[in-house]
Design a protein around this motif. Sequence first.
Motif, PDB file in Angstrom:
ATOM      1  N   TYR A 231       0.824  -1.204   0.000  1.00 28.50           N
ATOM      2  CA  TYR A 231       0.000   0.000   0.000  1.00 28.50           C
ATOM      3  C   TYR A 231       0.861   1.259   0.000  1.00 28.50           C
ATOM      4  O   TYR A 231       2.032   1.236   0.398  1.00 28.50           O
ATOM      5  CB  TYR A 231      -0.968   0.006   1.193  1.00 28.50           C
ATOM      6  CG  TYR A 231      -0.321  -0.170   2.546  1.00 28.50           C
ATOM      7  CD1 TYR A 231       0.039   0.932   3.320  1.00 28.50           C
ATOM      8  CD2 TYR A 231      -0.084  -1.442   3.072  1.00 28.50           C
ATOM      9  CE1 TYR A 231       0.619   0.776   4.568  1.00 28.50           C
ATOM     10  CE2 TYR A 231       0.492  -1.610   4.323  1.00 28.50           C
ATOM     11  CZ  TYR A 231       0.840  -0.505   5.068  1.00 28.50           C
ATOM     12  OH  TYR A 231       1.417  -0.656   6.304  1.00 28.50           O
ATOM     13  N   THR A 234      -2.574   7.536  -0.090  1.00 26.10           N
ATOM     14  CA  THR A 234      -3.567   7.843  -1.121  1.00 26.10           C
ATOM     15  C   THR A 234      -3.183   9.084  -1.910  1.00 26.10           C
ATOM     16  O   THR A 234      -3.488   9.191  -3.106  1.00 26.10           O
ATOM     17  CB  THR A 234      -4.947   8.029  -0.476  1.00 26.10           C
ATOM     18  OG1 THR A 234      -5.308   6.808   0.185  1.00 26.10           O
ATOM     19  CG2 THR A 234      -6.019   8.349  -1.510  1.00 26.10           C
ATOM     20  N   THR A 314      -5.795  -0.815  -7.853  1.00 29.58           N
ATOM     21  CA  THR A 314      -6.008  -0.563  -6.431  1.00 29.58           C
ATOM     22  C   THR A 314      -6.988  -1.567  -5.835  1.00 29.58           C
ATOM     23  O   THR A 314      -7.802  -2.165  -6.536  1.00 29.58           O
ATOM     24  CB  THR A 314      -6.540   0.857  -6.206  1.00 29.58           C
ATOM     25  OG1 THR A 314      -7.810   0.999  -6.868  1.00 29.58           O
ATOM     26  CG2 THR A 314      -5.559   1.889  -6.749  1.00 29.58           C
ATOM     27  N   MET A 317      -9.180   0.885   0.410  1.00 31.46           N
ATOM     28  CA  MET A 317      -8.694   2.210   0.780  1.00 31.46           C
ATOM     29  C   MET A 317      -9.057   2.474   2.229  1.00 31.46           C
ATOM     30  O   MET A 317      -9.975   1.868   2.785  1.00 31.46           O
ATOM     31  CB  MET A 317      -9.314   3.292  -0.099  1.00 31.46           C
ATOM     32  CG  MET A 317      -8.970   3.218  -1.562  1.00 31.46           C
ATOM     33  SD  MET A 317      -9.720   4.599  -2.484  1.00 31.46           S
ATOM     34  CE  MET A 317      -9.119   4.257  -4.129  1.00 31.46           C
ATOM     35  N   THR A 322      -3.880   3.538   0.342  1.00 30.65           N
ATOM     36  CA  THR A 322      -4.606   2.710  -0.618  1.00 30.65           C
ATOM     37  C   THR A 322      -3.810   1.457  -0.916  1.00 30.65           C
ATOM     38  O   THR A 322      -2.593   1.523  -1.149  1.00 30.65           O
ATOM     39  CB  THR A 322      -4.858   3.485  -1.927  1.00 30.65           C
ATOM     40  OG1 THR A 322      -5.683   4.617  -1.645  1.00 30.65           O
ATOM     41  CG2 THR A 322      -5.546   2.614  -2.960  1.00 30.65           C
TER      42      THR A 322
END
Length: 362
Positions: A231, A234, A314, A317, A322
């Motif tokens: 991850y 974001t 993706t 989230m 994300t």
Amino acid sequence: MVFQGDVSMKTWIKTLGIVVIIVIVLGAGYFVLRDRHSVAAPGTTTTAAYLTSQAAQGTFNGQVSAIGSVAPNALAVVQSPSSDTISTLSVKLNQTVAAGATLATLSNGQTLTSPITGTVISLPVAAGSYVTAGETLATVADTSTLFANVEVPEQFVREVADGQTVTLTLPALVGQTFSGTVTEVGEQGTANSSGVVEYPATIKISSPSHILVGMSITADINTGTVNNAVYVPTSALVTLNGKFYVLEPGPGLTKRLAGSPARFGGNGFSGVGTGAAGSAHTGGLFGRLFGGSGTAKFGTSLASTIPVEVPVKTGLMNLSATQITSGISAGQTVLIPNPSATTTPTAGHFGGGFGGGFGGGQ
């Protein structure tokens, strides 16, 4: 005896020496003024164009945040059927009533009753008041169960589903948190005042002590957990034509990022900066010619570069990060556009625009 040729030679040498001195003085003055202007002149500032981060790996908890208000299990608005005077008002505000209970009687003998069992949460009239046809006399709410009606932004609605657990907070009840469960997600979106399309979701509130109908509420919906997930922040994601990308440094800088010691100034607009290894370096000839000065640390900011767009897919989230299911691996460096980045151009040179990025010694 002095020959004319000797005089001409001496004069030429003297003139050449004066020219060289003037060039040296002007050159030194230029760098002094340039450095002084780029660093100290009022209103002249330089800030990194990109922040940096690395793709992390571990347990990732997905979460979607939405806002809305508290609603009852059922709501009944009782209105006057005709224009008349209220002769008798049979209930008080906050009184619990049963379905069919009398609420008020008009002077013409008409009796108004509650269609549901609940609490009188609104009573805007009094005995003796004159009301018109269609005017609201009372509102009764079934508060045995309370719900949070929230709006989910369209980019997250596919992650929200019935049965997901929710953490709820209310501005009116500071310091308290409540739990809930998603019971319904609407399929018809509506654009809000900002043009963002939102979808309605209903959340059943567990043990809604002290929560009142109509209160503002924030829902943090837990959308799932993935172990060993990759991850990124974001803010590192870029959307283009409905697809997601992350920005990476160009190949040349990527190699230098991994090296030790680093040879680029850390803040992207500086002639002097802090490299990836955490030690100070000078930005080199181009840094001195075209940059100002400043410091930064790896992981906080990066030398100026042409970003490379890398397509990614993706997953979940949350409020800050994300999940990346494909496109990059854990540990890769990603660039985050810095919203506070500034460069103030200065007439006569590139002041502060390109320093720190290339070359330079330790």
